[in-house]
Design a protein around this motif. Structure first.
Motif, PDB file in Angstrom:
ATOM      1  N   GLY A  99      21.157  66.755  -5.178  1.00 12.53           N
ATOM      2  CA  GLY A  99      20.719  66.104  -3.949  1.00 12.53           C
ATOM      3  C   GLY A  99      20.675  64.596  -4.086  1.00 12.53           C
ATOM      4  O   GLY A  99      21.053  63.861  -3.160  1.00 12.53           O
ATOM      5  N   ILE A 100      20.200  64.115  -5.238  1.00 16.78           N
ATOM      6  CA  ILE A 100      20.149  62.665  -5.469  1.00 16.78           C
ATOM      7  C   ILE A 100      21.549  62.078  -5.423  1.00 16.78           C
ATOM      8  O   ILE A 100      21.806  61.050  -4.783  1.00 16.78           O
ATOM      9  N   ARG A 101      22.478  62.741  -6.118  1.00 12.51           N
ATOM     10  CA  ARG A 101      23.857  62.253  -6.171  1.00 12.51           C
ATOM     11  C   ARG A 101      24.479  62.223  -4.773  1.00 12.51           C
ATOM     12  O   ARG A 101      25.135  61.237  -4.399  1.00 12.51           O
ATOM     13  N   ALA A 102      24.272  63.292  -3.999  1.00 12.80           N
ATOM     14  CA  ALA A 102      24.842  63.350  -2.655  1.00 12.80           C
ATOM     15  C   ALA A 102      24.249  62.267  -1.764  1.00 12.80           C
ATOM     16  O   ALA A 102      24.971  61.584  -1.018  1.00 12.80           O
ATOM     17  N   ASN A 103      22.932  62.083  -1.832  1.00 12.50           N
ATOM     18  CA  ASN A 103      22.288  61.047  -1.021  1.00 12.50           C
ATOM     19  C   ASN A 103      22.794  59.663  -1.386  1.00 12.50           C
ATOM     20  O   ASN A 103      23.032  58.815  -0.515  1.00 12.50           O
ATOM     21  N   LEU A 104      22.941  59.409  -2.684  1.00 11.20           N
ATOM     22  CA  LEU A 104      23.440  58.105  -3.119  1.00 11.20           C
ATOM     23  C   LEU A 104      24.856  57.872  -2.601  1.00 11.20           C
ATOM     24  O   LEU A 104      25.171  56.783  -2.095  1.00 11.20           O
ATOM     25  N   SER A 105      25.710  58.873  -2.706  1.00 15.49           N
ATOM     26  CA  SER A 105      27.098  58.729  -2.251  1.00 15.49           C
ATOM     27  C   SER A 105      27.158  58.427  -0.763  1.00 15.49           C
ATOM     28  O   SER A 105      27.919  57.561  -0.315  1.00 15.49           O
ATOM     29  N   ILE A 106      26.343  59.148   0.004  1.00 24.60           N
ATOM     30  CA  ILE A 106      26.326  58.932   1.453  1.00 24.60           C
ATOM     31  C   ILE A 106      25.792  57.543   1.779  1.00 24.60           C
ATOM     32  O   ILE A 106      26.344  56.825   2.626  1.00 24.60           O
ATOM     33  N   ALA A 107      24.714  57.142   1.091  1.00 23.94           N
ATOM     34  CA  ALA A 107      24.098  55.840   1.367  1.00 23.94           C
ATOM     35  C   ALA A 107      25.048  54.692   1.045  1.00 23.94           C
ATOM     36  O   ALA A 107      25.085  53.682   1.757  1.00 23.94           O
ATOM     37  N   LEU A 108      25.828  54.837  -0.019  1.00 24.23           N
ATOM     38  CA  LEU A 108      26.755  53.774  -0.393  1.00 24.23           C
ATOM     39  C   LEU A 108      27.854  53.586   0.649  1.00 24.23           C
ATOM     40  O   LEU A 108      28.403  52.490   0.789  1.00 24.23           O
ATOM     41  N   GLU A 109      28.166  54.640   1.388  1.00 20.65           N
ATOM     42  CA  GLU A 109      29.196  54.564   2.428  1.00 20.65           C
ATOM     43  C   GLU A 109      28.617  54.385   3.820  1.00 20.65           C
ATOM     44  O   GLU A 109      29.365  54.187   4.778  1.00 20.65           O
ATOM     45  N   ASP A 110      27.299  54.419   3.941  1.00 20.17           N
ATOM     46  CA  ASP A 110      26.617  54.328   5.235  1.00 20.17           C
ATOM     47  C   ASP A 110      26.592  52.871   5.707  1.00 20.17           C
ATOM     48  O   ASP A 110      25.986  52.012   5.053  1.00 20.17           O
ATOM     49  N   PRO A 111      27.219  52.554   6.832  1.00 23.41           N
ATOM     50  CA  PRO A 111      27.241  51.163   7.309  1.00 23.41           C
ATOM     51  C   PRO A 111      25.867  50.639   7.702  1.00 23.41           C
ATOM     52  O   PRO A 111      25.673  49.420   7.780  1.00 23.41           O
ATOM     53  N   ALA A 112      24.918  51.535   7.939  1.00 24.12           N
ATOM     54  CA  ALA A 112      23.568  51.111   8.308  1.00 24.12           C
ATOM     55  C   ALA A 112      22.732  50.745   7.083  1.00 24.12           C
ATOM     56  O   ALA A 112      21.621  50.244   7.211  1.00 24.12           O
ATOM     57  N   VAL A 113      23.278  50.986   5.885  1.00 24.99           N
ATOM     58  CA  VAL A 113      22.531  50.767   4.644  1.00 24.99           C
ATOM     59  C   VAL A 113      23.014  49.514   3.933  1.00 24.99           C
ATOM     60  O   VAL A 113      24.202  49.376   3.622  1.00 24.99           O
ATOM     61  N   ARG A 114      22.074  48.590   3.694  1.00 20.52           N
ATOM     62  CA  ARG A 114      22.389  47.366   2.953  1.00 20.52           C
ATOM     63  C   ARG A 114      22.040  47.487   1.470  1.00 20.52           C
ATOM     64  O   ARG A 114      22.615  46.793   0.632  1.00 20.52           O
TER      65      ARG A 114
END
Length: 288
Positions: A99-114
Protein backbone atom coordinates in the motif's frame (compact mmCIF):
# COMPACT_ATOMS: atom_id res chain seq x y z
CA UNK A 1 -9.83 -15.98 14.50
CA UNK A 2 -9.35 -18.11 11.38
CA UNK A 3 -5.93 -16.91 10.18
CA UNK A 4 -3.69 -18.30 12.95
CA UNK A 5 -1.47 -20.40 10.65
CA UNK A 6 -0.93 -17.33 8.48
CA UNK A 7 0.01 -15.21 11.51
CA UNK A 8 2.27 -17.89 12.94
CA UNK A 9 4.22 -18.06 9.66
CA UNK A 10 4.75 -14.31 9.80
CA UNK A 11 5.86 -14.27 13.46
CA UNK A 12 8.06 -17.29 14.05
CA UNK A 13 11.22 -18.57 12.34
CA UNK A 14 11.35 -15.53 10.09
CA UNK A 15 13.51 -12.43 10.47
CA UNK A 16 11.63 -9.37 11.71
CA UNK A 17 12.74 -5.76 11.72
CA UNK A 18 10.78 -4.90 14.84
CA UNK A 19 11.59 -3.79 18.36
CA UNK A 20 11.76 -6.66 20.90
CA UNK A 21 9.06 -5.07 23.09
CA UNK A 22 6.66 -4.81 20.15
CA UNK A 23 7.40 -8.40 19.11
CA UNK A 24 6.78 -9.57 22.66
CA UNK A 25 3.49 -7.65 22.79
CA UNK A 26 2.23 -9.13 19.52
CA UNK A 27 3.22 -12.64 20.53
CA UNK A 28 1.70 -12.20 23.98
CA UNK A 29 -1.58 -11.11 22.45
CA UNK A 30 -1.68 -14.28 20.36
CA UNK A 31 -0.32 -16.64 23.03
CA UNK A 32 -3.67 -18.14 24.06
CA UNK A 33 -4.49 -18.99 20.47
CA UNK A 34 -1.12 -20.61 19.83
CA UNK A 35 -1.29 -22.56 23.08
CA UNK A 36 1.76 -20.86 24.60
CA UNK A 37 0.10 -18.59 27.15
CA UNK A 38 2.68 -19.35 29.83
CA UNK A 39 5.47 -18.07 27.63
CA UNK A 40 4.09 -14.59 27.08
CA UNK A 41 2.57 -12.73 30.02
CA UNK A 42 2.72 -9.16 31.23
CA UNK A 43 2.46 -8.47 34.97
CA UNK A 44 1.26 -12.04 35.48
CA UNK A 45 -1.72 -11.63 33.16
CA UNK A 46 -2.11 -12.88 29.63
CA UNK A 47 -2.50 -9.94 27.27
CA UNK A 48 -5.78 -9.42 25.45
CA UNK A 49 -5.96 -10.37 21.81
CA UNK A 50 -7.26 -8.18 19.00
CA UNK A 51 -9.08 -9.56 15.99
CA UNK A 52 -6.73 -9.25 13.03
CA UNK A 53 -9.38 -10.23 10.48
CA UNK A 54 -10.05 -7.62 7.82
CA UNK A 55 -13.24 -5.68 7.32
CA UNK A 56 -14.20 -6.60 3.80
CA UNK A 57 -16.99 -4.03 3.76
CA UNK A 58 -14.82 -0.95 4.26
CA UNK A 59 -15.02 1.68 1.54
CA UNK A 60 -11.92 3.24 0.01
CA UNK A 61 -11.77 6.08 -2.52
CA UNK A 62 -11.55 4.90 -6.09
CA UNK A 63 -8.42 6.73 -7.19
CA UNK A 64 -6.66 8.47 -4.27
CA UNK A 65 -5.96 6.76 -0.97
CA UNK A 66 -4.09 9.56 0.76
CA UNK A 67 -5.05 13.06 1.88
CA UNK A 68 -3.70 16.08 0.04
CA UNK A 69 -3.31 19.24 2.14
CA UNK A 70 -1.86 22.37 0.54
CA UNK A 71 -0.34 20.23 -2.17
CA UNK A 72 1.23 17.74 0.25
CA UNK A 73 0.25 14.07 -0.03
CA UNK A 74 0.11 12.62 3.47
CA UNK A 75 0.76 8.88 3.40
CA UNK A 76 -0.01 7.21 6.75
CA UNK A 77 2.35 4.47 7.97
CA UNK A 78 1.32 3.04 11.33
CA UNK A 79 1.18 -0.12 13.41
CA UNK A 80 2.86 -3.37 12.45
CA UNK A 81 4.38 -3.29 8.97
CA UNK A 82 3.71 -6.29 6.73
CA UNK A 83 4.78 -7.31 3.25
CA UNK A 84 1.29 -7.43 1.74
CA UNK A 85 -1.93 -6.33 3.38
CA UNK A 86 -3.96 -5.75 0.23
CA UNK A 87 -5.02 -2.35 1.56
CA UNK A 88 -3.92 1.14 0.59
CA UNK A 89 -4.37 2.53 4.09
CA UNK A 90 -3.45 1.18 7.53
CA UNK A 91 -6.07 -1.26 8.74
CA UNK A 92 -6.50 -3.45 11.81
CA UNK A 93 -3.25 -2.15 13.28
CA UNK A 94 -1.19 -2.98 10.17
CA UNK A 95 0.24 -1.17 7.17
CA UNK A 96 1.32 -3.05 4.06
CA UNK A 97 4.47 -2.21 2.14
CA UNK A 98 2.36 -2.82 -0.97
CA UNK A 99 0.00 0.00 0.00
CA UNK A 100 2.82 2.41 0.82
CA UNK A 101 4.51 1.72 -2.51
CA UNK A 102 1.27 2.16 -4.47
CA UNK A 103 0.42 5.41 -2.68
CA UNK A 104 3.90 6.79 -3.29
CA UNK A 105 3.76 5.91 -6.99
CA UNK A 106 0.37 7.57 -7.39
CA UNK A 107 1.42 10.66 -5.42
CA UNK A 108 4.56 11.13 -7.52
CA UNK A 109 2.40 11.24 -10.66
CA UNK A 110 -0.46 13.23 -9.09
CA UNK A 111 -0.48 16.79 -10.50
CA UNK A 112 -2.18 18.02 -7.32
CA UNK A 113 0.80 16.86 -5.23
CA UNK A 114 3.85 19.08 -4.76
CA UNK A 115 5.49 17.01 -2.03
CA UNK A 116 5.04 13.80 -0.04
CA UNK A 117 4.90 13.45 3.72
CA UNK A 118 5.30 9.99 5.23
CA UNK A 119 3.32 10.18 8.47
CA UNK A 120 5.02 7.48 10.55
CA UNK A 121 4.14 5.89 13.89
CA UNK A 122 5.41 2.33 13.99
CA UNK A 123 7.75 -0.03 15.82
CA UNK A 124 8.51 -1.96 12.64
CA UNK A 125 7.50 -5.31 11.21
CA UNK A 126 8.47 -7.79 8.52
CA UNK A 127 11.79 -7.77 6.72
CA UNK A 128 10.18 -9.26 3.60
CA UNK A 129 9.42 -6.45 1.17
CA UNK A 130 10.84 -3.73 3.41
CA UNK A 131 14.11 -2.99 1.64
CA UNK A 132 12.61 -3.09 -1.83
CA UNK A 133 10.20 -0.38 -0.67
CA UNK A 134 13.04 1.58 0.95
CA UNK A 135 15.00 1.48 -2.32
CA UNK A 136 11.92 2.69 -4.21
CA UNK A 137 11.54 5.68 -1.87
CA UNK A 138 15.26 6.43 -2.06
CA UNK A 139 15.11 6.23 -5.85
CA UNK A 140 12.24 8.73 -5.89
CA UNK A 141 14.36 11.45 -4.28
CA UNK A 142 14.51 14.51 -6.50
CA UNK A 143 11.17 13.90 -8.19
CA UNK A 144 9.26 15.62 -5.39
CA UNK A 145 10.32 16.49 -1.83
CA UNK A 146 9.75 13.54 0.51
CA UNK A 147 9.70 14.11 4.25
CA UNK A 148 9.30 11.54 7.02
CA UNK A 149 7.38 13.21 9.84
CA UNK A 150 7.15 10.99 12.89
CA UNK A 151 3.91 11.14 14.83
CA UNK A 152 6.04 9.71 17.60
CA UNK A 153 8.30 6.76 16.75
CA UNK A 154 9.94 5.16 13.73
CA UNK A 155 11.77 2.06 14.88
CA UNK A 156 13.37 -0.80 12.96
CA UNK A 157 11.56 -1.39 9.62
CA UNK A 158 9.70 1.90 10.10
CA UNK A 159 13.01 3.67 10.54
CA UNK A 160 14.36 1.99 7.39
CA UNK A 161 11.45 3.60 5.53
CA UNK A 162 11.98 6.98 7.21
CA UNK A 163 15.68 6.92 6.40
CA UNK A 164 14.90 6.86 2.68
CA UNK A 165 13.16 10.25 2.83
CA UNK A 166 14.90 13.54 2.09
CA UNK A 167 14.34 14.71 5.65
CA UNK A 168 13.32 13.13 8.97
CA UNK A 169 11.57 15.12 11.68
CA UNK A 170 11.02 13.58 15.12
CA UNK A 171 9.08 15.02 18.07
CA UNK A 172 11.00 15.58 21.30
CA UNK A 173 9.34 12.55 22.93
CA UNK A 174 9.57 10.42 19.78
CA UNK A 175 12.17 7.87 18.83
CA UNK A 176 14.34 6.67 15.96
CA UNK A 177 16.69 3.77 15.44
CA UNK A 178 16.55 0.08 16.34
CA UNK A 179 18.57 -0.74 13.22
CA UNK A 180 18.60 -4.48 13.72
CA UNK A 181 16.86 -7.77 12.95
CA UNK A 182 15.32 -10.30 15.33
CA UNK A 183 13.99 -13.84 14.88
CA UNK A 184 11.94 -15.90 17.37
CA UNK A 185 11.75 -19.69 17.56
CA UNK A 186 9.15 -21.50 19.69
CA UNK A 187 9.89 -25.01 20.94
CA UNK A 188 6.78 -26.99 21.99
CA UNK A 189 8.64 -30.26 22.58
CA UNK A 190 8.68 -30.17 26.40
CA UNK A 191 5.05 -29.07 26.62
CA UNK A 192 4.01 -31.85 24.25
CA UNK A 193 6.07 -34.45 26.12
CA UNK A 194 4.39 -33.39 29.37
CA UNK A 195 1.02 -34.09 27.76
CA UNK A 196 2.20 -37.44 26.42
CA UNK A 197 2.30 -36.29 22.81
CA UNK A 198 5.11 -37.24 20.46
CA UNK A 199 5.43 -35.65 17.02
CA UNK A 200 7.63 -37.41 14.49
CA UNK A 201 8.89 -35.34 11.57
CA UNK A 202 9.18 -37.40 8.39
CA UNK A 203 11.05 -35.50 5.72
CA UNK A 204 13.27 -35.72 2.66
CA UNK A 205 16.40 -33.61 2.95
CA UNK A 206 18.43 -33.45 6.14
CA UNK A 207 17.67 -29.75 6.73
CA UNK A 208 14.03 -29.79 5.59
CA UNK A 209 12.66 -29.73 9.14
CA UNK A 210 15.08 -27.11 10.49
CA UNK A 211 13.36 -24.82 12.96
CA UNK A 212 10.19 -26.87 13.37
CA UNK A 213 8.29 -26.21 16.58
CA UNK A 214 8.14 -29.84 17.71
CA UNK A 215 11.86 -30.32 18.36
CA UNK A 216 14.54 -28.29 20.14
CA UNK A 217 16.48 -26.00 17.85
CA UNK A 218 19.63 -27.80 16.73
CA UNK A 219 23.01 -26.09 16.66
CA UNK A 220 23.03 -26.38 12.87
CA UNK A 221 19.59 -24.80 12.53
CA UNK A 222 20.48 -22.03 14.99
CA UNK A 223 23.63 -21.25 12.99
CA UNK A 224 21.60 -21.15 9.78
CA UNK A 225 19.04 -18.74 11.21
CA UNK A 226 21.77 -16.62 12.77
CA UNK A 227 23.52 -16.35 9.40
CA UNK A 228 20.28 -15.19 7.77
CA UNK A 229 19.65 -12.64 10.53
CA UNK A 230 23.24 -11.39 10.26
CA UNK A 231 22.95 -10.98 6.48
CA UNK A 232 19.70 -9.05 6.76
CA UNK A 233 21.08 -6.98 9.61
CA UNK A 234 24.06 -5.98 7.47
CA UNK A 235 21.71 -5.06 4.63
CA UNK A 236 19.78 -2.88 7.07
CA UNK A 237 22.94 -1.18 8.35
CA UNK A 238 24.30 -0.50 4.86
CA UNK A 239 20.94 0.78 3.63
CA UNK A 240 20.62 3.28 6.50
CA UNK A 241 24.24 4.35 6.05
CA UNK A 242 23.59 5.06 2.36
CA UNK A 243 20.32 6.85 2.99
CA UNK A 244 21.60 9.04 5.82
CA UNK A 245 25.14 9.54 4.45
CA UNK A 246 26.67 7.95 7.52
CA UNK A 247 29.51 5.48 7.81
CA UNK A 248 28.58 1.82 7.97
CA UNK A 249 30.66 1.51 11.13
CA UNK A 250 28.72 4.33 12.82
CA UNK A 251 25.34 2.76 12.05
CA UNK A 252 26.50 -0.73 13.02
CA UNK A 253 27.95 0.72 16.21
CA UNK A 254 24.51 1.75 17.44
CA UNK A 255 23.82 -1.97 18.02
CA UNK A 256 20.09 -1.50 17.36
CA UNK A 257 19.78 1.14 20.09
CA UNK A 258 16.78 3.47 20.01
CA UNK A 259 17.26 7.23 20.36
CA UNK A 260 14.89 9.71 21.97
CA UNK A 261 14.14 12.99 20.21
CA UNK A 262 17.26 15.13 19.93
CA UNK A 263 19.52 12.12 20.52
CA UNK A 264 18.45 10.87 17.10
CA UNK A 265 19.52 14.15 15.54
CA UNK A 266 22.90 13.97 17.29
CA UNK A 267 23.58 10.46 16.02
CA UNK A 268 22.48 11.42 12.49
CA UNK A 269 19.24 9.45 12.44
CA UNK A 270 17.03 12.56 12.17
CA UNK A 271 17.35 16.12 10.93
CA UNK A 272 15.18 18.15 13.29
CA UNK A 273 13.07 17.97 16.43
CA UNK A 274 9.56 19.32 15.91
CA UNK A 275 5.98 18.42 16.72
CA UNK A 276 4.19 16.97 13.68
CA UNK A 277 2.10 20.10 13.06
CA UNK A 278 5.19 22.31 13.28
CA UNK A 279 7.01 19.99 10.89
CA UNK A 280 4.14 20.24 8.41
CA UNK A 281 4.22 24.05 8.55
CA UNK A 282 7.99 23.96 8.04
CA UNK A 283 7.51 21.77 5.00
CA UNK A 284 4.97 24.18 3.53
CA UNK A 285 7.32 27.10 4.17
CA UNK A 286 10.10 25.34 2.24
CA UNK A 287 7.72 24.62 -0.62
CA UNK A 288 6.82 28.34 -0.77
Amino acid sequence: MNNLPFLAQRLFNTPLAITPSKAEMVMAALADHFGITKLFRANGQALAVSDFSFDEGSDEPEHRYYDVVEGVAIIPISGTLVHKSGYMRPTCGMTGYDGIRANLSIALEDPAVRAVMLDIESSGGEVAGCFDLVDAIYGARGKKPIWAVLSENAFSAAYAIASAADKIVVPRTGGTGSVGVICAHVDFSKALAKDGITVTMIHYGARKADGNEFNPLSDEARARYQADVDAMGELFVKTVARNRKLSVAAVRGTQATTFLGAEGVEIGFADAVMAPDEAFRSMLAELG
